[in-house]
Design a protein around this motif. Structure first.
Motif, PDB file in Angstrom:
ATOM      1  N   PRO A 116       0.815  -1.230   0.000  1.00 49.52           N
ATOM      2  CA  PRO A 116       0.000   0.000   0.000  1.00 49.52           C
ATOM      3  C   PRO A 116       0.845   1.277   0.000  1.00 49.52           C
ATOM      4  O   PRO A 116       0.441   2.278  -0.599  1.00 49.52           O
ATOM      5  N   TYR A 117       2.010   1.249   0.655  1.00 49.74           N
ATOM      6  CA  TYR A 117       2.846   2.454   0.619  1.00 49.74           C
ATOM      7  C   TYR A 117       3.360   2.717  -0.807  1.00 49.74           C
ATOM      8  O   TYR A 117       3.405   3.867  -1.252  1.00 49.74           O
ATOM      9  N   ALA A 118       3.729   1.664  -1.518  1.00 46.69           N
ATOM     10  CA  ALA A 118       4.197   1.851  -2.902  1.00 46.69           C
ATOM     11  C   ALA A 118       3.068   2.427  -3.763  1.00 46.69           C
ATOM     12  O   ALA A 118       3.294   3.334  -4.586  1.00 46.69           O
ATOM     13  N   ILE A 119       1.844   1.926  -3.540  1.00 43.58           N
ATOM     14  CA  ILE A 119       0.696   2.447  -4.308  1.00 43.58           C
ATOM     15  C   ILE A 119       0.505   3.938  -3.979  1.00 43.58           C
ATOM     16  O   ILE A 119       0.316   4.773  -4.875  1.00 43.58           O
ATOM     17  N   ALA A 120       0.571   4.272  -2.688  1.00 43.06           N
ATOM     18  CA  ALA A 120       0.368   5.668  -2.269  1.00 43.06           C
ATOM     19  C   ALA A 120       1.436   6.586  -2.869  1.00 43.06           C
ATOM     20  O   ALA A 120       1.133   7.697  -3.328  1.00 43.06           O
ATOM     21  N   MET A 121       2.684   6.124  -2.878  1.00 43.88           N
ATOM     22  CA  MET A 121       3.759   6.961  -3.439  1.00 43.88           C
ATOM     23  C   MET A 121       3.556   7.148  -4.934  1.00 43.88           C
ATOM     24  O   MET A 121       3.674   8.263  -5.447  1.00 43.88           O
ATOM     25  N   LEU A 122       3.227   6.056  -5.619  1.00 43.98           N
ATOM     26  CA  LEU A 122       3.046   6.170  -7.072  1.00 43.98           C
ATOM     27  C   LEU A 122       1.877   7.103  -7.394  1.00 43.98           C
ATOM     28  O   LEU A 122       1.996   7.993  -8.251  1.00 43.98           O
ATOM     29  N   LEU A 123       0.761   6.929  -6.681  1.00 45.72           N
ATOM     30  CA  LEU A 123      -0.398   7.776  -6.989  1.00 45.72           C
ATOM     31  C   LEU A 123      -0.131   9.234  -6.646  1.00 45.72           C
ATOM     32  O   LEU A 123      -0.618  10.148  -7.318  1.00 45.72           O
ATOM     33  N   SER A 124       0.662   9.467  -5.594  1.00 42.91           N
ATOM     34  CA  SER A 124       1.030  10.854  -5.267  1.00 42.91           C
ATOM     35  C   SER A 124       1.800  11.476  -6.430  1.00 42.91           C
ATOM     36  O   SER A 124       1.733  12.689  -6.652  1.00 42.91           O
ATOM     37  N   GLU A 125       2.529  10.649  -7.155  1.00 37.50           N
ATOM     38  CA  GLU A 125       3.310  11.154  -8.293  1.00 37.50           C
ATOM     39  C   GLU A 125       2.451  11.380  -9.536  1.00 37.50           C
ATOM     40  O   GLU A 125       2.659  12.343 -10.256  1.00 37.50           O
ATOM     41  N   VAL A 126       1.523  10.455  -9.803  1.00 41.12           N
ATOM     42  CA  VAL A 126       0.916  10.447 -11.139  1.00 41.12           C
ATOM     43  C   VAL A 126      -0.550  10.866 -11.194  1.00 41.12           C
ATOM     44  O   VAL A 126      -1.052  11.129 -12.294  1.00 41.12           O
ATOM     45  N   LEU A 127      -1.232  10.924 -10.066  1.00 35.87           N
ATOM     46  CA  LEU A 127      -2.664  11.239 -10.127  1.00 35.87           C
ATOM     47  C   LEU A 127      -2.862  12.742 -10.311  1.00 35.87           C
ATOM     48  O   LEU A 127      -2.446  13.532  -9.460  1.00 35.87           O
ATOM     49  N   PRO A 128      -3.470  13.148 -11.433  1.00 31.28           N
ATOM     50  CA  PRO A 128      -3.609  14.592 -11.662  1.00 31.28           C
ATOM     51  C   PRO A 128      -4.747  15.185 -10.824  1.00 31.28           C
ATOM     52  O   PRO A 128      -5.720  14.503 -10.524  1.00 31.28           O
ATOM     53  N   ALA A 129      -4.597  16.476 -10.447  1.00 31.85           N
ATOM     54  CA  ALA A 129      -5.685  17.184  -9.759  1.00 31.85           C
ATOM     55  C   ALA A 129      -6.881  17.242 -10.714  1.00 31.85           C
ATOM     56  O   ALA A 129      -6.680  17.299 -11.931  1.00 31.85           O
ATOM     57  N   PRO A 130      -8.115  17.178 -10.248  1.00 29.00           N
ATOM     58  CA  PRO A 130      -8.536  17.223  -8.850  1.00 29.00           C
ATOM     59  C   PRO A 130      -8.692  15.826  -8.240  1.00 29.00           C
ATOM     60  O   PRO A 130      -9.350  15.687  -7.212  1.00 29.00           O
ATOM     61  N   TRP A 131      -8.094  14.815  -8.865  1.00 26.29           N
ATOM     62  CA  TRP A 131      -8.300  13.443  -8.386  1.00 26.29           C
ATOM     63  C   TRP A 131      -7.554  13.214  -7.082  1.00 26.29           C
ATOM     64  O   TRP A 131      -6.450  13.716  -6.889  1.00 26.29           O
ATOM     65  N   LYS A 132      -8.183  12.432  -6.203  1.00 27.07           N
ATOM     66  CA  LYS A 132      -7.574  12.079  -4.923  1.00 27.07           C
ATOM     67  C   LYS A 132      -7.651  10.563  -4.793  1.00 27.07           C
ATOM     68  O   LYS A 132      -8.358   9.909  -5.552  1.00 27.07           O
ATOM     69  N   PHE A 133      -6.953  10.050  -3.807  1.00 27.00           N
ATOM     70  CA  PHE A 133      -7.059   8.598  -3.588  1.00 27.00           C
ATOM     71  C   PHE A 133      -7.222   8.295  -2.108  1.00 27.00           C
ATOM     72  O   PHE A 133      -6.825   9.093  -1.250  1.00 27.00           O
ATOM     73  N   GLU A 134      -7.825   7.141  -1.858  1.00 25.16           N
ATOM     74  CA  GLU A 134      -7.976   6.619  -0.487  1.00 25.16           C
ATOM     75  C   GLU A 134      -7.527   5.167  -0.531  1.00 25.16           C
ATOM     76  O   GLU A 134      -7.907   4.435  -1.454  1.00 25.16           O
ATOM     77  N   ILE A 135      -6.728   4.767   0.436  1.00 25.36           N
ATOM     78  CA  ILE A 135      -6.266   3.368   0.453  1.00 25.36           C
ATOM     79  C   ILE A 135      -6.655   2.709   1.775  1.00 25.36           C
ATOM     80  O   ILE A 135      -6.384   3.261   2.844  1.00 25.36           O
ATOM     81  N   ILE A 136      -7.281   1.551   1.659  1.00 31.14           N
ATOM     82  CA  ILE A 136      -7.518   0.715   2.833  1.00 31.14           C
ATOM     83  C   ILE A 136      -6.604  -0.487   2.675  1.00 31.14           C
ATOM     84  O   ILE A 136      -6.524  -1.070   1.579  1.00 31.14           O
ATOM     85  N   ALA A 137      -5.873  -0.815   3.713  1.00 26.49           N
ATOM     86  CA  ALA A 137      -4.952  -1.948   3.639  1.00 26.49           C
ATOM     87  C   ALA A 137      -5.276  -2.895   4.771  1.00 26.49           C
ATOM     88  O   ALA A 137      -5.412  -2.470   5.925  1.00 26.49           O
ATOM     89  N   SER A 138      -5.427  -4.180   4.463  1.00 26.44           N
ATOM     90  CA  SER A 138      -5.833  -5.127   5.500  1.00 26.44           C
ATOM     91  C   SER A 138      -4.970  -6.367   5.462  1.00 26.44           C
ATOM     92  O   SER A 138      -4.374  -6.711   4.431  1.00 26.44           O
ATOM     93  N   ASP A 139      -4.914  -7.032   6.591  1.00 22.64           N
ATOM     94  CA  ASP A 139      -4.202  -8.307   6.688  1.00 22.64           C
ATOM     95  C   ASP A 139      -4.782  -9.073   7.863  1.00 22.64           C
ATOM     96  O   ASP A 139      -5.378  -8.482   8.769  1.00 22.64           O
ATOM     97  N   ILE A 140      -4.553 -10.379   7.829  1.00 25.83           N
ATOM     98  CA  ILE A 140      -5.032 -11.219   8.942  1.00 25.83           C
ATOM     99  C   ILE A 140      -4.079 -11.144  10.131  1.00 25.83           C
ATOM    100  O   ILE A 140      -4.459 -11.439  11.267  1.00 25.83           O
ATOM    101  N   SER A 141      -2.833 -10.728   9.889  1.00 22.75           N
ATOM    102  CA  SER A 141      -1.802 -10.803  10.930  1.00 22.75           C
ATOM    103  C   SER A 141      -1.657  -9.481  11.691  1.00 22.75           C
ATOM    104  O   SER A 141      -1.254  -8.460  11.118  1.00 22.75           O
ATOM    105  N   PRO A 142      -1.938  -9.486  13.000  1.00 21.44           N
ATOM    106  CA  PRO A 142      -1.781  -8.253  13.784  1.00 21.44           C
ATOM    107  C   PRO A 142      -0.331  -7.772  13.820  1.00 21.44           C
ATOM    108  O   PRO A 142      -0.079  -6.572  13.829  1.00 21.44           O
ATOM    109  N   GLU A 143       0.622  -8.723  13.803  1.00 17.29           N
ATOM    110  CA  GLU A 143       2.042  -8.340  13.836  1.00 17.29           C
ATOM    111  C   GLU A 143       2.405  -7.577  12.561  1.00 17.29           C
ATOM    112  O   GLU A 143       3.095  -6.558  12.604  1.00 17.29           O
TER     113      GLU A 143
END
Ligand SMILES: C[S@@+](CC[C@H](N)C(=O)[O-])C[C@H]1O[C@@H](n2cnc3c(N)ncnc32)[C@H](O)[C@@H]1O
Length: 207
Positions: A56-83
């Motif tokens: 998810p961090y790689a996705i967030a960094m890439l979208l911060s670079e390439v997503l043109p205004a006025p577009w925004k993004f929201e990321i939900i990241a999930s896993d079964i492992s609490p650790e």
């Protein structure tokens, strides 16, 4: 006797670069075309089985670079492992884990810390991490992009079709799904369409 369950948390930043190329050059332009003039300019992404957060961090960094205004993004990241999730929320990565990241990404999106680097607060806060077992409904709806890479192979075969069907339910009409490059939906009873792009194969929900 039940087989031992082997859960691998193996991941890395920009794992399978071809997927990120397809995201940048195919999926994002396609979504902008499809959603243009609509009521919402937010692209919603779910990283399902996010392990320690590199995906998810790689996705967030890439979208911060390439997503043109006025577009925004929201990321939900999930896993079964609490650790895994607690490491992901922390966003600290030892030097060995960030080796190979382009210098400009390191400078722009990380703060130097003892023995490694920490993802900067603005990128960390762009992602909502949540514990979730893919065998249950996450209650998410309207996702434009789902990354569920290298996870389905850890789900027992009997439960896989239901997991894929729940991914479908979480996604918006005209949306895109990435699974691991060694995974396939071939032979499954699913409405996802296989899509071969110039960069990488993926799936789409086109209803
Ligand atoms: C190999 S990692 C994949 C990480 C990342 N998606 C990638 O491709 O780099 C698999 C992750 O799936 C998680 N996982 C396994 N079974 C799961 C389930 N039933 N529900 C949610 N996450 C699961 C594991 O905890 C692990 O972090």
């Amino acid at each position: 006797m039940a087989e031992p369950v082997f859960l691998s948390n193996l991941t890395r930043f920009f794992r399978n670069q071809a997927h990120f190329d397809a995201l940048e050059h195919y999926v994002i332009p396609a979504l902008i075309r499809l959603r243009e003039g609509g009521p919402d300019n937010t692209i919603k992404i779910w990283s399902a089985g996010c392990s320690t957060g590199e995906e998810p961090y790689a996705i967030a960094m890439l979208l911060s670079e390439v997503l043109p205004a006025p577009w925004k993004f929201e990321i939900i990241a999930s896993d079964i492992s609490p650790e895994c999730l607690s490491a992901a929320r922390e966003g600290f990565y030892a030097d060995s884990r960030i080796a190979g990241l382009p210098d400009r990404y390191l400078k722009k999106y990380f703060d130097k810390a003892e023995g490694g680097c920490r993802v900067r607060a603005d990128i960390r806060s762009a992602i909502r991490f949540a514990r979730h077992d893919l065998k249950n409904d996450a209650g998410l709806r309207g996702m434009d992009i789902v990354f569920c890479r290298n996870v389905i192979l850890y789900v027992d075969e009997a439960a896989r079709a239901a997991v894929v069907s729940r991914l479908w339910d979480s996604m918006a009409a005209k949306s895109f799904l990435f699974i691991g490059h060694s995974e396939t939906l071939f032979g499954m009873d699913t409405k996802f369409e296989f899509l071969k792009t110039e960069w990488a194969p993926l799936y789409r929900k086109f209803i």
